[in-house]
Design a protein around this motif. Structure first.
Motif, PDB file in Angstrom:
ATOM      1  N   LEU A   5       3.802  40.512   7.781  1.00  0.00           N
ATOM      2  CA  LEU A   5       4.791  39.457   7.586  1.00  0.00           C
ATOM      3  C   LEU A   5       4.003  38.217   7.184  1.00  0.00           C
ATOM      4  N   PRO A   6       4.012  37.834   5.901  1.00  0.00           N
ATOM      5  CA  PRO A   6       3.192  36.695   5.459  1.00  0.00           C
ATOM      6  C   PRO A   6       3.498  35.434   6.253  1.00  0.00           C
ATOM      7  N   GLU A   7       2.478  34.656   6.482  1.00  0.00           N
ATOM      8  CA  GLU A   7       2.655  33.435   7.275  1.00  0.00           C
ATOM      9  C   GLU A   7       3.637  32.487   6.609  1.00  0.00           C
ATOM     10  N   SER A   8       3.639  32.455   5.271  1.00  0.00           N
ATOM     11  CA  SER A   8       4.579  31.565   4.573  1.00  0.00           C
ATOM     12  C   SER A   8       6.014  31.997   4.826  1.00  0.00           C
ATOM     13  N   VAL A   9       6.259  33.312   4.921  1.00  0.00           N
ATOM     14  CA  VAL A   9       7.591  33.815   5.225  1.00  0.00           C
ATOM     15  C   VAL A   9       7.959  33.490   6.665  1.00  0.00           C
ATOM     16  N   ARG A  10       7.017  33.677   7.566  1.00  0.00           N
ATOM     17  CA  ARG A  10       7.266  33.362   8.976  1.00  0.00           C
ATOM     18  C   ARG A  10       7.619  31.884   9.149  1.00  0.00           C
ATOM     19  N   GLU A  11       6.887  31.017   8.467  1.00  0.00           N
ATOM     20  CA  GLU A  11       7.149  29.575   8.575  1.00  0.00           C
ATOM     21  C   GLU A  11       8.515  29.222   7.996  1.00  0.00           C
ATOM     22  N   ALA A  12       8.876  29.855   6.863  1.00  0.00           N
ATOM     23  CA  ALA A  12      10.169  29.564   6.241  1.00  0.00           C
ATOM     24  C   ALA A  12      11.319  29.968   7.143  1.00  0.00           C
ATOM     25  N   LEU A  13      11.128  31.026   7.922  1.00  0.00           N
ATOM     26  CA  LEU A  13      12.202  31.542   8.775  1.00  0.00           C
ATOM     27  C   LEU A  13      12.206  30.941  10.178  1.00  0.00           C
ATOM     28  N   ALA A  14      11.233  30.086  10.468  1.00  0.00           N
ATOM     29  CA  ALA A  14      11.079  29.565  11.830  1.00  0.00           C
ATOM     30  C   ALA A  14      12.312  28.813  12.310  1.00  0.00           C
ATOM     31  N   ASP A  15      12.980  28.107  11.406  1.00  0.00           N
ATOM     32  CA  ASP A  15      14.141  27.309  11.800  1.00  0.00           C
ATOM     33  C   ASP A  15      15.467  27.967  11.449  1.00  0.00           C
ATOM     34  N   VAL A  16      15.416  29.198  10.968  1.00  0.00           N
ATOM     35  CA  VAL A  16      16.638  29.910  10.609  1.00  0.00           C
ATOM     36  C   VAL A  16      17.204  30.593  11.851  1.00  0.00           C
ATOM     37  N   VAL A  17      18.421  30.234  12.208  1.00  0.00           N
ATOM     38  CA  VAL A  17      19.049  30.777  13.408  1.00  0.00           C
ATOM     39  C   VAL A  17      19.975  31.929  13.021  1.00  0.00           C
ATOM     40  N   VAL A  18      19.735  33.085  13.601  1.00  0.00           N
ATOM     41  CA  VAL A  18      20.560  34.272  13.367  1.00  0.00           C
ATOM     42  C   VAL A  18      21.056  34.779  14.714  1.00  0.00           C
ATOM     43  N   ASP A  19      22.343  34.986  14.823  1.00  0.00           N
ATOM     44  CA  ASP A  19      22.917  35.533  16.043  1.00  0.00           C
ATOM     45  C   ASP A  19      22.707  37.041  16.055  1.00  0.00           C
ATOM     46  N   ALA A  20      21.926  37.536  17.039  1.00  0.00           N
ATOM     47  CA  ALA A  20      21.666  38.965  17.177  1.00  0.00           C
ATOM     48  C   ALA A  20      22.582  39.518  18.258  1.00  0.00           C
ATOM     49  N   PRO A  21      23.666  40.204  17.886  1.00  0.00           N
ATOM     50  CA  PRO A  21      24.669  40.596  18.868  1.00  0.00           C
ATOM     51  C   PRO A  21      24.215  41.668  19.856  1.00  0.00           C
ATOM     52  N   ASP A  22      23.231  42.488  19.462  1.00  0.00           N
ATOM     53  CA  ASP A  22      22.801  43.585  20.334  1.00  0.00           C
ATOM     54  C   ASP A  22      21.385  43.328  20.829  1.00  0.00           C
ATOM     55  N   ALA A  67      19.730  14.738  -3.125  1.00  0.00           N
ATOM     56  CA  ALA A  67      21.188  14.653  -3.251  1.00  0.00           C
ATOM     57  C   ALA A  67      21.861  14.687  -1.883  1.00  0.00           C
ATOM     58  N   GLY A  68      21.057  14.640  -0.832  1.00  0.00           N
ATOM     59  CA  GLY A  68      21.601  14.639   0.521  1.00  0.00           C
ATOM     60  C   GLY A  68      21.933  16.007   1.052  1.00  0.00           C
ATOM     61  N   LYS A  69      21.357  17.063   0.469  1.00  0.00           N
ATOM     62  CA  LYS A  69      21.652  18.429   0.868  1.00  0.00           C
ATOM     63  C   LYS A  69      20.393  19.121   1.372  1.00  0.00           C
ATOM     64  N   GLN A  70      20.340  19.365   2.664  1.00  0.00           N
ATOM     65  CA  GLN A  70      19.267  20.157   3.241  1.00  0.00           C
ATOM     66  C   GLN A  70      19.691  21.623   3.236  1.00  0.00           C
ATOM     67  N   VAL A  71      18.809  22.507   2.765  1.00  0.00           N
ATOM     68  CA  VAL A  71      19.172  23.920   2.648  1.00  0.00           C
ATOM     69  C   VAL A  71      18.269  24.776   3.518  1.00  0.00           C
ATOM     70  N   ALA A  72      18.842  25.854   4.038  1.00  0.00           N
ATOM     71  CA  ALA A  72      18.048  26.881   4.698  1.00  0.00           C
ATOM     72  C   ALA A  72      17.357  27.702   3.614  1.00  0.00           C
ATOM     73  N   LEU A  73      16.095  28.018   3.830  1.00  0.00           N
ATOM     74  CA  LEU A  73      15.328  28.786   2.849  1.00  0.00           C
ATOM     75  C   LEU A  73      15.112  30.196   3.388  1.00  0.00           C
ATOM     76  N   LEU A  74      15.624  31.191   2.667  1.00  0.00           N
ATOM     77  CA  LEU A  74      15.436  32.588   3.033  1.00  0.00           C
ATOM     78  C   LEU A  74      14.529  33.239   1.992  1.00  0.00           C
ATOM     79  N   PRO A  75      13.372  33.741   2.388  1.00  0.00           N
ATOM     80  CA  PRO A  75      12.491  34.397   1.415  1.00  0.00           C
ATOM     81  C   PRO A  75      13.168  35.572   0.718  1.00  0.00           C
ATOM     82  N   SER A  76      13.978  36.332   1.470  1.00  0.00           N
ATOM     83  CA  SER A  76      14.685  37.473   0.892  1.00  0.00           C
ATOM     84  C   SER A  76      16.121  37.502   1.386  1.00  0.00           C
ATOM     85  N   PHE A  77      17.028  37.810   0.489  1.00  0.00           N
ATOM     86  CA  PHE A  77      18.414  38.094   0.825  1.00  0.00           C
ATOM     87  C   PHE A  77      18.449  39.455   1.520  1.00  0.00           C
TER      88      PHE A  77
END
Length: 451
Positions: free
Chosen positions: A256-273, A377-387
């Motif tokens: 898992l590349p460090e750049s990918v790990r850093e990009a996903l550090a602030d991405v919140v995903v609800d894991a139901p299980d 433009a006042g828009k902060q975006v979540a960055l996902l390395p892969s869909f």
């Protein structure tokens, strides 16, 4: 009026809804003969005038694969010294999968509160209409785009994009650009603007344990006759365990590349299980940065009406969702050799690939530019390395050599491919702001970004 104000006003006035209603009315189903006729009409009556209105020279191209439909390309050239943008969309939609609620007609755009129901609203007509509208707003405001534009539409994305790779290889000059900006798939959630850089790949894996015709009495033969269902269940467990963890290192990415790990550090995903999947990784890392092996179907005997018999045959369909960097070049042999080593030589293994995995590096300068342009433009975006799903992104990264920026204008609950597909008006409104901001900033992109 400022450009972003114009974008908001365009949605608020009902103009976008009215135009989308016309697009939805074309039943452009790519796996049906009548749908092919609607697709041709959609190209001729909707997309060609839209691109011509942007000052594009429009050409239609036959598909090198007879399984696919035509391609449409619009080109607007403003200057050799300017950056060149390639946009992409697909004109086709899926067929009907069941009854729509409240008597809704899939081909009639219906507004119910924030929900705009209709086939193609989320996938992909509503999304490519947002981008066409944003380009139109920039051109009307400035009298020019400030960059060269190329727009590619395909007509078979919902059936696996047949011929798209071959077409791109044949038409590299026609499709050459500095960057791809396109819209498909969902954002992280309805409230979070998102930018993703690629897509996981998908490979279907068929396992077949065909030992004998018909069933054999479980009392007379139990204990001395191999049960294909038991065999198959045990074999699957050597590939992926009961907690969703892949057991074969060759089916995993090397890291898992460090750049990918850093990009996903602030991405919140609800894991139901709780406890499902590789617990060494966080939920976002498992969903967007890692591989998964899922069992899609199991078949042996008749679970609705079981009889006291050992089945003669058992089958399973699995799917490997994999990220860029995973070696899947000889995956059939990899799985077969693994099963033989585990004592299951009787299992037949076949595989079939869909989309390949691909990803623009997080550290690519175009990614930095896009995030900064949207932030201004006042828009902060979540960055996902892969869909998480599948898209033909590899055509643009691997064949055309482009940085790819995907700005989705839908959300995970949109019900694409199912009854009651819809677009949220709030997401459409914000999406048009985001697209207008990004296209409006492209003319001032640093020259160092050009290829």
């Amino acid at each position: 009026m400022e450009l972003l104000d114009q974008a908001r006003a365009h949605v608020d006035s009902g103009a976008y809804f009215t135009e989308l209603a016309r697009l939805v009315s074309y039943p452009t189903v790519s796996d049906a003969p009548e749908g092919r006729q609607a697709i041709q009409a959609y190209l001729d009556e909707v997309l060609t005038p839209a691109l011509t209105g942007l000052g594009c020279d429009v050409t239609q191209h036959a598909n090198p694969d007879p399984a696919g439909g035509p391609f449409l390309v619009g080109v607007r050239a403003e200057g050799e010294h300017l950056p060149t943008l390639l946009c992409y969309g697909h004109a086709d939609v899926v067929g009907e999968a069941g009854e729509w609620g409240e008597g809704r007609d899939p081909w009639t755009l219906t507004a119910e509160g924030d929900h705009w129901y209709g086939r193609g609203t989320a996938d992909n007509k509503g999304q490519h209409l947002i981008n066409l509208t944003a380009l139109r707003l920039v051109l009307a405001e400035r009298g020019k785009l400030g960059f060269n534009l190329k727009f590619l539409f395909e007509t078979g994305e919902e059936i696996g994009s047949p011929g798209l790779t071959e077409f791109a290889e044949q038409e590299k000059d026609l499709l050459s650009a500095d960057v791809l900006i396109a819209s498909d798939g969902p954002r992280l959630d309805a409230a979070t603007p998102t930018l993703f850089l690629g897509a996981r790949g998908g490979i279907r894996i068929d396992l077949d344990v065909d030992l004998r015709p018909g069933g054999s009495h479980s009392g007379n033969w139990g204990g001395i006759l191999r049960n294909p269902a038991t065999t198959l269940a045990a074999a699957i467990a050597t590939l992926v365990d009961g907690h969703g963890r892949i057991q074969v290192p060759a089916l995993l990415p090397p890291e898992l590349p460090e750049s990918v790990r850093e990009a996903l550090a602030d991405v919140v995903v609800d894991a139901p299980d709780e406890g499902w999947g590789d617990q060494r990784l966080g939920p976002a890392e498992r969903l967007y940065g890692w591989n998964t092996l899922e069992v899609l179907a199991l078949d042996a005997g008749n679970a609705d009406r079981p009889v006291n018999a050992i089945p003669g045959r058992a089958r399973a369909v699995l799917q490997l969702r994999y990220v860029a960097g995973t070696d899947v070049g000889d995956i059939t042999a990899t799985i077969r050799d693994h099963l033989v080593a585990q004592g299951f030589p009787m299992i037949e293994v076949t595989t079939d690939a869909s989309f390949k995995a691909s990803r623009t590096p997080v550290e690519n300068p175009w990614v930095t530019w896009a995030r900064e342009a949207l932030a201004e433009a006042g828009k902060q975006v979540a960055l996902l390395p892969s869909f998480g799903g599948g898209l033909p992104n590899h055509v643009f990264t691997d064949v055309l050599g482009l940085a790819t920026l995907w700005l989705p204008h839908s959300y995970p609950g949109c019900k694409q491919h199912a009854p009651d597909e819809h677009l949220l008006s709030s997401v459409a409104r914000e999406g048009l702001e985001l697209a207008t901001a990004l296209f409006g900033s492209l003319s001032s992109a640093p020259p160092t970004l050009r290829r």
